[in-house]
Write an enzyme that holds these catalytic residues in place. Structure first.
Site, PDB file in Angstrom:
ATOM      1  N   ILE A  64     -16.225 -10.371 -16.824  1.00  0.00           N
ATOM      2  CA  ILE A  64     -15.985 -10.330 -15.381  1.00  0.00           C
ATOM      3  C   ILE A  64     -16.068  -8.882 -14.910  1.00  0.00           C
ATOM      4  O   ILE A  64     -15.055  -8.229 -14.636  1.00  0.00           O
ATOM      5  CB  ILE A  64     -14.607 -10.939 -14.994  1.00  0.00           C
ATOM      6  N   PRO A  65     -17.289  -8.339 -14.845  1.00  0.00           N
ATOM      7  CA  PRO A  65     -17.403  -6.996 -14.278  1.00  0.00           C
ATOM      8  C   PRO A  65     -16.962  -7.033 -12.821  1.00  0.00           C
ATOM      9  O   PRO A  65     -17.276  -7.976 -12.093  1.00  0.00           O
ATOM     10  CB  PRO A  65     -18.888  -6.671 -14.424  1.00  0.00           C
ATOM     11  N   HIS A  66     -16.190  -6.040 -12.420  1.00  0.00           N
ATOM     12  CA  HIS A  66     -15.672  -6.011 -11.053  1.00  0.00           C
ATOM     13  C   HIS A  66     -15.517  -4.581 -10.576  1.00  0.00           C
ATOM     14  O   HIS A  66     -15.162  -3.694 -11.344  1.00  0.00           O
ATOM     15  CB  HIS A  66     -14.336  -6.756 -10.962  1.00  0.00           C
ATOM     16  N   VAL A  67     -15.838  -4.370  -9.304  1.00  0.00           N
ATOM     17  CA  VAL A  67     -15.726  -3.054  -8.689  1.00  0.00           C
ATOM     18  C   VAL A  67     -15.266  -3.199  -7.244  1.00  0.00           C
ATOM     19  O   VAL A  67     -15.477  -4.229  -6.610  1.00  0.00           O
ATOM     20  CB  VAL A  67     -17.061  -2.274  -8.721  1.00  0.00           C
TER      21      VAL A  67
END
Length: 154
Positions: A64-67
Site C-alpha cells: 500500500i504505497p501512500h503519499v
C-alpha cells in the site's frame, strides 16, 4: 470510508507489467497523473521518498504505497494487479502482486489514516484477496474492491 468513494474512475490496472518495484511505482505515478492532474514525476519522487522511510509492502503479496501531496484535492486510491510479482522489500520477504496506491491532500491526517485502515481491513479478508487475484478484468476487480466486507463481530 468506502473504497468506492476513494477509487479513481479509471484507477484500476488489471494487468500491470513491471520488472521491479520502481517500474511498478512509475506506472502508478503515471496513472495518478491521469486521475489527479499531479505531475507523474512529482508523484514518483514522493513515492520513492516514502519507500526510503520504510517499505509499504505489508506481506502476503500486498503493498500500500501512500503519499500526501499539497496539490492533491481529495483522497484518491488506485489499484494495480501485476502480471508477475516483483520484489518489494516486504516485511515477510515475499514478492508483491497487488498494489493499492493512496494519494491524499497534505492536510488529510485523520482521513488518510482512515483510508489506510479501510484498505488494511479489505486485504485481511482471504476471500477478497482470492477475488482480486482471480478476477478476469478491471470490472471484476472493481466488484471485488467495492463489495461490502462481511463483519465478524459478535
Amino acid at each position: 470510508m468506502n473504497i468506492e468513494d476513494m477509487l479513481a474512475r479509471d484507477g484500476i490496472i488489471s494487468r500491470l507489467h513491471a520488472d521491479d518495484k520502481k517500474q511498478a511505482l512509475q506506472a502508478l505515478a503515471l496513472k495518478a497523473e491521469q486521475a489527479t492532474g499531479m505531475q507523474a514525476q512529482e508523484v514518483y519522487a514522493a513515492l520513492l521518498q516514502r519507500e526510503r522511510l520504510s517499505s509499504t509492502g505489508l506481506g502476503r503479496g500486498i503493498a500500500i504505497p501512500h503519499v500526501k501531496l499539497s496539490g492533491v484535492k481529495a483522497i484518491t486510491c488506485l489499484f494495480a494487479r501485476l502480471n508477475q510479482p516483483v520484489q518489494y522489500d516486504s516485511h515477510d520477504g515475499e514478492p508483491v502482486d497487488l498494489l493499492f496506491f493512496l494519494l491524499a491532500p497534505e492536510q488529510a491526517g485523520g482521513d488518510h489514516l482512515k483510508a489506510l485502515a479501510r484498505i488494511s481491513r479489505l486485504v485481511r479478508d482471504p476471500a477478497t484477496l482470492e477475488g482480486l487475484r482471480s478476477a478476469k478484468d478491471a470490472d471484476g476487480l472493481r466488484r471485488v474492491l467495492t463489495k461490502p466486507i462481511a463483519s465478524h463481530a459478535a
